[in-house]
Write an enzyme that holds these catalytic residues in place. Sequence first.
Site, mmCIF file in Angstrom:
data_model
loop_
_atom_site.group_PDB
_atom_site.id
_atom_site.type_symbol
_atom_site.label_atom_id
_atom_site.label_comp_id
_atom_site.label_asym_id
_atom_site.label_seq_id
_atom_site.Cartn_x
_atom_site.Cartn_y
_atom_site.Cartn_z
ATOM 1 N N TYR A 51 20.292 -18.339 -35.680
ATOM 2 C CA TYR A 51 20.276 -16.930 -35.280
ATOM 3 C C TYR A 51 21.607 -16.227 -35.541
ATOM 4 C CZ TYR A 51 15.649 -17.238 -33.023
ATOM 5 O OH TYR A 51 14.297 -17.354 -32.770
ATOM 6 N N GLU A 132 17.015 -21.402 -43.469
ATOM 7 C CA GLU A 132 16.455 -21.931 -42.217
ATOM 8 C C GLU A 132 15.788 -23.285 -42.428
ATOM 9 O OE1 GLU A 132 13.950 -18.695 -40.908
ATOM 10 O OE2 GLU A 132 15.675 -17.428 -40.416
HETATM 11 P P1 DAT Z 1 11.679 -11.562 -35.219
HETATM 12 O O1 DAT Z 1 11.560 -12.837 -34.417
HETATM 13 O O2 DAT Z 1 10.442 -10.722 -35.102
HETATM 14 O O3 DAT Z 1 12.132 -11.787 -36.629
HETATM 15 P P2 DAT Z 1 14.408 -10.688 -34.654
HETATM 16 O O4 DAT Z 1 14.837 -11.621 -35.728
HETATM 17 O O5 DAT Z 1 14.873 -9.285 -34.715
HETATM 18 O O6 DAT Z 1 12.806 -10.679 -34.490
HETATM 19 O O7 DAT Z 1 14.903 -11.265 -33.228
HETATM 20 C C1 DAT Z 1 14.861 -12.645 -32.945
HETATM 21 C C2 DAT Z 1 14.238 -12.827 -31.567
HETATM 22 O O8 DAT Z 1 15.115 -12.245 -30.573
HETATM 23 C C3 DAT Z 1 12.917 -12.120 -31.382
HETATM 24 O O9 DAT Z 1 11.827 -12.910 -31.793
HETATM 25 C C4 DAT Z 1 12.893 -11.833 -29.913
HETATM 26 C C5 DAT Z 1 14.339 -11.566 -29.573
HETATM 27 N N1 DAT Z 1 14.685 -10.143 -29.608
HETATM 28 C C6 DAT Z 1 14.805 -9.358 -30.706
HETATM 29 N N2 DAT Z 1 15.157 -8.104 -30.406
HETATM 30 C C7 DAT Z 1 15.273 -8.082 -29.057
HETATM 31 C C8 DAT Z 1 15.625 -7.067 -28.101
HETATM 32 N N3 DAT Z 1 15.934 -5.824 -28.489
HETATM 33 N N4 DAT Z 1 15.631 -7.409 -26.787
HETATM 34 C C9 DAT Z 1 15.330 -8.651 -26.374
HETATM 35 N N5 DAT Z 1 15.013 -9.671 -27.222
HETATM 36 C C10 DAT Z 1 14.974 -9.391 -28.536
#
Ligand code: DAT
Length: 139
Positions: A51, A132
């Site tokens: 991440y 990944e």
């Molecule tokens: P995705 O998993 O749809 O690719 P992402 O990579 O933007 O989404 O974020 C990784 C994870 O972090 C996501 O599955 C859930 C959490 N997350 C993302 N944006 C968030 C937010 N604004 N508030 C809380 N958790 C969040």
Amino acid sequence: MSTEKTLILVKPDGVRRQLVGEVISRIEKKGYVVTALKMMQADRALLERHYAEHQGKPFFEPLVEFMMSGPIVAIVAEGNRVIEGFRSLAGVTDPTVAAPGTIRGDLARDQGTKVVQNIVHGSDSPESAAREIEIFFGK
Ligand code: DAT
Ligand code: MG
């Protein structure tokens, strides 16, 4: 043309709720091929790599804690346009508004936690998928 690969994770909420089979079933019914699979306990170092793009965001630490809160299942799935295809099967990030019919839309909801709990991860680009898959399965 070689077929594409993506990294899928069943997150700790999905494993706790015994949705591993449901997720794999949706991947396979769509026609993608599962070519690697393992259950594991992720540690902080691995999750901080996975991440990395979210370092510094308010949900980063809750996200890492959540992902360490129980076992996860890491999956490599293959097929033409599988990266885009699995993101479509998963639905959008926020499960409250993810479309019915998607994994997140059907199986998850807002739990009132600092981090969104949404059952699955799927790589979002060929570059992310390569990076990944190496993190979880090595070269
Ligand atoms: P995705 O998993 O749809 O690719 P992402 O990579 O933007 O989404 O974020 C990784 C994870 O972090 C996501 O599955 C859930 C959490 N997350 C993302 N944006 C968030 C937010 N604004 N508030 C809380 N958790 C969040
Ligand atoms: Mg993402």
